[in-house]
Design an enzyme around this catalytic site. Structure first.
Site, PDB file in Angstrom:
ATOM      1  N   ASP A  25       0.870  -1.168   0.000  1.00 24.76           N
ATOM      2  CA  ASP A  25       0.000   0.000   0.000  1.00 24.76           C
ATOM      3  C   ASP A  25       0.907   1.217   0.000  1.00 24.76           C
ATOM      4  OD1 ASP A  25      -2.872   0.659  -0.083  1.00 24.76           O
ATOM      5  OD2 ASP A  25      -2.321   1.950   1.590  1.00 24.76           O
ATOM      6  N   HIS A  56      10.716   4.478  -2.719  1.00 21.78           N
ATOM      7  CA  HIS A  56      10.028   3.979  -1.525  1.00 21.78           C
ATOM      8  C   HIS A  56       9.804   2.474  -1.625  1.00 21.78           C
ATOM      9  CE1 HIS A  56       7.334   4.815  -4.786  1.00 21.78           C
ATOM     10  NE2 HIS A  56       6.233   4.545  -4.130  1.00 21.78           N
TER      11      HIS A  56
HETATM   12  P1  ITT Z   1      -3.328  -2.380  -5.515  1.00 21.88           P
HETATM   13  O1  ITT Z   1      -4.115  -1.876  -4.319  1.00 21.88           O
HETATM   14  O2  ITT Z   1      -4.067  -3.418  -6.294  1.00 21.88           O
HETATM   15  O3  ITT Z   1      -1.952  -2.812  -5.139  1.00 21.88           O
HETATM   16  P2  ITT Z   1      -3.416   0.415  -6.304  1.00 21.88           P
HETATM   17  O4  ITT Z   1      -2.913   1.155  -7.488  1.00 21.88           O
HETATM   18  O5  ITT Z   1      -4.862   0.618  -5.915  1.00 21.88           O
HETATM   19  O6  ITT Z   1      -3.128  -1.156  -6.541  1.00 21.88           O
HETATM   20  P3  ITT Z   1      -2.635   1.626  -3.795  1.00 21.88           P
HETATM   21  O7  ITT Z   1      -3.993   1.511  -3.197  1.00 21.88           O
HETATM   22  O8  ITT Z   1      -1.448   1.299  -2.925  1.00 21.88           O
HETATM   23  O9  ITT Z   1      -2.468   0.718  -5.092  1.00 21.88           O
HETATM   24  O10 ITT Z   1      -2.512   3.095  -4.378  1.00 21.88           O
HETATM   25  C1  ITT Z   1      -1.272   3.671  -4.544  1.00 21.88           C
HETATM   26  C2  ITT Z   1      -1.360   4.782  -5.554  1.00 21.88           C
HETATM   27  O11 ITT Z   1      -0.309   5.710  -5.234  1.00 21.88           O
HETATM   28  C3  ITT Z   1      -1.081   4.289  -6.966  1.00 21.88           C
HETATM   29  O12 ITT Z   1      -2.244   3.959  -7.671  1.00 21.88           O
HETATM   30  C4  ITT Z   1      -0.351   5.484  -7.569  1.00 21.88           C
HETATM   31  O13 ITT Z   1      -1.283   6.417  -8.012  1.00 21.88           O
HETATM   32  C5  ITT Z   1       0.406   6.053  -6.377  1.00 21.88           C
HETATM   33  N1  ITT Z   1       1.749   5.453  -6.333  1.00 21.88           N
HETATM   34  C6  ITT Z   1       2.211   4.495  -5.475  1.00 21.88           C
HETATM   35  N2  ITT Z   1       3.471   4.158  -5.757  1.00 21.88           N
HETATM   36  C7  ITT Z   1       3.831   4.892  -6.823  1.00 21.88           C
HETATM   37  C8  ITT Z   1       4.991   4.970  -7.594  1.00 21.88           C
HETATM   38  O14 ITT Z   1       6.049   4.194  -7.358  1.00 21.88           O
HETATM   39  N3  ITT Z   1       5.007   5.827  -8.603  1.00 21.88           N
HETATM   40  C9  ITT Z   1       3.948   6.606  -8.880  1.00 21.88           C
HETATM   41  N4  ITT Z   1       2.794   6.579  -8.224  1.00 21.88           N
HETATM   42  C10 ITT Z   1       2.726   5.736  -7.187  1.00 21.88           C
END
Ligand code: ITT
Length: 200
Positions: A70, A181
């Site tokens: 997350d 991260h």
């Molecule tokens: P899952 O829950 O299925 O893993 P998700 O995209 O919904 O997929 P998250 O709830 O953790 O994942 O949301 C994290 C969001 O934060 C992600 O959709 C991106 O918009 C942003 N994010 C996270 N890590 C990132 C990265 O390395 N580079 C760019 N944006 C990132």
């Protein structure tokens, strides 16, 4: 080789984890690889809570050890938003590009020095028995004035690494993993996965 389920529906994360966990002694598989379709509602208020929810749900549904991530972007000029709500910022069913534009709009007029931000990632590794281990990582940066670069995903085109003068999406392949991260959290997760192999 034992199988590790990458408990995510985000293709960008899958690609990064495949690189980060290569050669760790676990075969990484996706939900699609094991015929699993699961969308876990992220009802937690913290990255740790949501990563735990996702890892446990996928471990229970598959019978495999599951690794969930997350993550989110915290912008100081937005009081730390969107944070745990980064995937839903500016409304449901938007493209990454539309969310990027919405953020640039919200930050219009904010000076460079006040555009500080960080990406945060919490990884949860869950066994079928419900045991969960967590790791975390962060990277500091600044929100750029315009999107630049095609690598990575999500907010990478506007996440500037000031000391490099490049956005995360402009970094050459592999380099994001070294500074990100997710890279930091994954390297800590590797220690846990290696210990799990020894305990088998
Ligand atoms: P899952 O829950 O299925 O893993 P998700 O995209 O919904 O997929 P998250 O709830 O953790 O994942 O949301 C994290 C969001 O934060 C992600 O959709 C991106 O918009 C942003 N994010 C996270 N890590 C990132 C990265 O390395 N580079 C760019 N944006 C990132």
């Amino acid at each position: 080789m034992p199988r590790l389920l990458l408990a995510t529906n985000n293709a960008g994360k899958v690609a990064e984890f495949r690189t980060l966990l290569a050669g760790c002694g676990w075969e990484t598989v996706t939900p699609a690889d094991v015929g699993l379709e699961l969308d876990v509602e992220e009802t937690g208020q913290t990255y740790a809570a949501n990563a735990t929810l996702k890892a446990i749900a996928f471990a229970n549904a598959s019978g495999l050890i599951a690794l969930a991530d997350d993550s989110g972007l915290e912008v100081d000029a937005m009081d730390g938003r969107p944070g745990v709500r980064s995937a839903r910022y500016a409304g449901p069913n938007l493209t990454h590009a539309a969310r990027v534009q919405a953020m640039l709009e919200e930050l219009r007029g904010v000076e460079d020095d006040d555009r500080t931000a960080r990406f945060r990632c919490v990884i949860a590794i869950a066994t079928k028995g419900g045991e969960v281990q967590l790791t975390e990582g962060t990277v500091e940066g600044r929100i750029a004035g315009d999107p630049r670069g095609d690598n990575g995903f999500g907010y990478d085109p506007i996440f500037l690494l000031p000391e490099r003068g490049l956005t995360m999406a402009e970094l050459p392949a592999g380099e994001k993993q070294r500074v990100s991260h997710r890279g930091e959290a994954a390297r800590k997760a590797l220690t846990i996965l290696e210990q799990m192999l020894r305990d088998r």
